[in-house]
Design an enzyme around this catalytic site. Structure first.
Site, PDB file in Angstrom:
ATOM      1  N   HIS A 163      18.918  70.020  32.607  1.00 12.32           N
ATOM      2  CA  HIS A 163      19.978  70.542  31.739  1.00 12.32           C
ATOM      3  C   HIS A 163      19.434  70.662  30.319  1.00 12.32           C
ATOM      4  O   HIS A 163      18.666  69.809  29.857  1.00 12.32           O
ATOM      5  CB  HIS A 163      21.190  69.604  31.773  1.00 12.32           C
ATOM      6  CG  HIS A 163      22.406  70.228  31.187  1.00 12.32           C
ATOM      7  ND1 HIS A 163      22.566  70.381  29.841  1.00 12.32           N
ATOM      8  CD2 HIS A 163      23.503  70.786  31.765  1.00 12.32           C
ATOM      9  CE1 HIS A 163      23.715  70.995  29.605  1.00 12.32           C
ATOM     10  NE2 HIS A 163      24.307  71.251  30.765  1.00 12.32           N
TER      11      HIS A 163
ATOM     12  N   GLU B 196      21.928  78.725  32.451  1.00 10.99           N
ATOM     13  CA  GLU B 196      22.736  78.272  31.321  1.00 10.99           C
ATOM     14  C   GLU B 196      22.066  78.714  30.022  1.00 10.99           C
ATOM     15  O   GLU B 196      21.268  77.946  29.442  1.00 10.99           O
ATOM     16  CB  GLU B 196      22.859  76.743  31.353  1.00 10.99           C
ATOM     17  CG  GLU B 196      23.504  76.233  32.623  1.00 10.99           C
ATOM     18  CD  GLU B 196      24.374  75.025  32.338  1.00 10.99           C
ATOM     19  OE1 GLU B 196      25.523  75.044  32.779  1.00 10.99           O
ATOM     20  OE2 GLU B 196      23.910  74.091  31.662  1.00 10.99           O
TER      21      GLU B 196
ATOM     22  N   GLY C 269      31.442  72.694  32.208  1.00  7.49           N
ATOM     23  CA  GLY C 269      31.377  71.496  31.365  1.00  7.49           C
ATOM     24  C   GLY C 269      32.728  71.221  30.722  1.00  7.49           C
ATOM     25  O   GLY C 269      33.596  70.555  31.276  1.00  7.49           O
TER      26      GLY C 269
HETATM   27  P1  PGA Z   1      30.240  74.178  29.018  1.00 11.51           P
HETATM   28  O1  PGA Z   1      29.021  73.363  29.649  1.00 11.51           O
HETATM   29  O2  PGA Z   1      31.058  74.696  30.159  1.00 11.51           O
HETATM   30  O3  PGA Z   1      30.959  73.192  28.168  1.00 11.51           O
HETATM   31  O4  PGA Z   1      29.627  75.298  28.230  1.00 11.51           O
HETATM   32  C1  PGA Z   1      28.376  73.827  30.792  1.00 11.51           C
HETATM   33  C2  PGA Z   1      27.249  72.879  31.134  1.00 11.51           C
HETATM   34  O5  PGA Z   1      26.513  72.524  30.215  1.00 11.51           O
HETATM   35  O6  PGA Z   1      27.113  72.427  32.279  1.00 11.51           O
END
Ligand code: PGA
Length: 234
Positions: free
Chosen positions: A98, A154, A213
């Site tokens: 991540h 991401e 997230g």
């Molecule tokens: P977010 O995070 O939905 O708050 O953007 C996603 C993640 O980092 O898994």
């Protein structure tokens, strides 16, 4: 096809709030073939979540996901949690790479490779978060079995910012993943996904699911996301 939708709780829930989350979730959750749900609690809440999933009858519909794992199999590594320990608790998937871990904990490709191997050796499936094409290129040289792998795209500017990537950008990244790794692995998108913006990705054929997230911290927000997926499929 069933979308894999993961609630990545990050560092947000205590035992008490995790329990409340699951109670609320159970009241609103409608099992459906349109999605498969994963919950990624902190390591300290994994046993609790596993037990609550069992007692509430949700275990058949929800997979346990760990937010990280040690790169070491076992031994004198104070503070680490190993793949064999996560497996003991019924963890099915492990999220690694991540961007928050790469950024705040300086995780490197060498460590990620060891983590991938540790997860696969324990019979679990890795979910590798990537933000750039070069992370995918790196993977293609490793010789691991892609059927076991989920790639979570991401893009950096989209995580926790309220500014999700466009469907076109996600589609393009997904096409490149398929080009490099073939059709074997799953491809999911994460980055500011919520119930209002999720529909824009439904038309992207490469997308097999979502890593959520911020919009997974409250059970109601997460349930709304599942509702959107279900109604788009009916
Ligand atoms: P977010 O995070 O939905 O708050 O953007 C996603 C993640 O980092 O898994």
């Amino acid at each position: 096809m069933s979308q894999f939708v993961i609630a990545n709780w990050k560092l947000n829930h205590s035992a008490e709030t995790a329990k409340q989350w699951l109670e609320e979730f159970q009241q609103g959750f409608i099992p459906n073939l349109s999605y498969r749900v994963g919950i990624a609690p902190s390591h300290t809440e994994i046993a609790l979540v596993r037990d609550l999933l069992k007692t509430s009858g949700l275990a058949a519909d929800i997979d346990l996901v760990a937010q990280d794992v040690s790169r070491f199999p076992r031994g004198a590594y104070t503070g680490e949690v190993g793949a064999f320990q996560l497996r003991e608790y019924g963890t099915k998937y492990v999220l690694i790479g991540h961007s928050e871990r790469r950024r705040y904990f300086h995780e490197t490709d060498v460590e990620l490779r060891a983590k991938l191997e540790a997860i696969i050796e324990q019979g679990m499936s890795p979910i590798l978060a990537v933000s750039e094409q070069q992370d995918v290129a790196w993977l293609s040289g490793l010789g691991i079995a892609y059927q076991e792998l989920t790639i979570a795209y991401e893009p950096l500017g989209a995580i926790g910012t309220g500014d999700p990537a466009t469907a076109e950008r996600v589609a393009e990244f997904g096409r490149n993943v398929v080009e490099r790794l073939g059709m074997g692995c799953k491809f999911i998108y994460g980055g500011s996904v919520n119930a209002n913006d999720i529909s824009s990705y439904f038309a992207v054929p490469q997308v097999d699911g979502f890593l959520i997230g911020g919009a997974s911290v409250r059970a109601q927000d997460f349930l709304q996301i599942l509702d959107k997926i279900r109604s788009s499929d009916s």
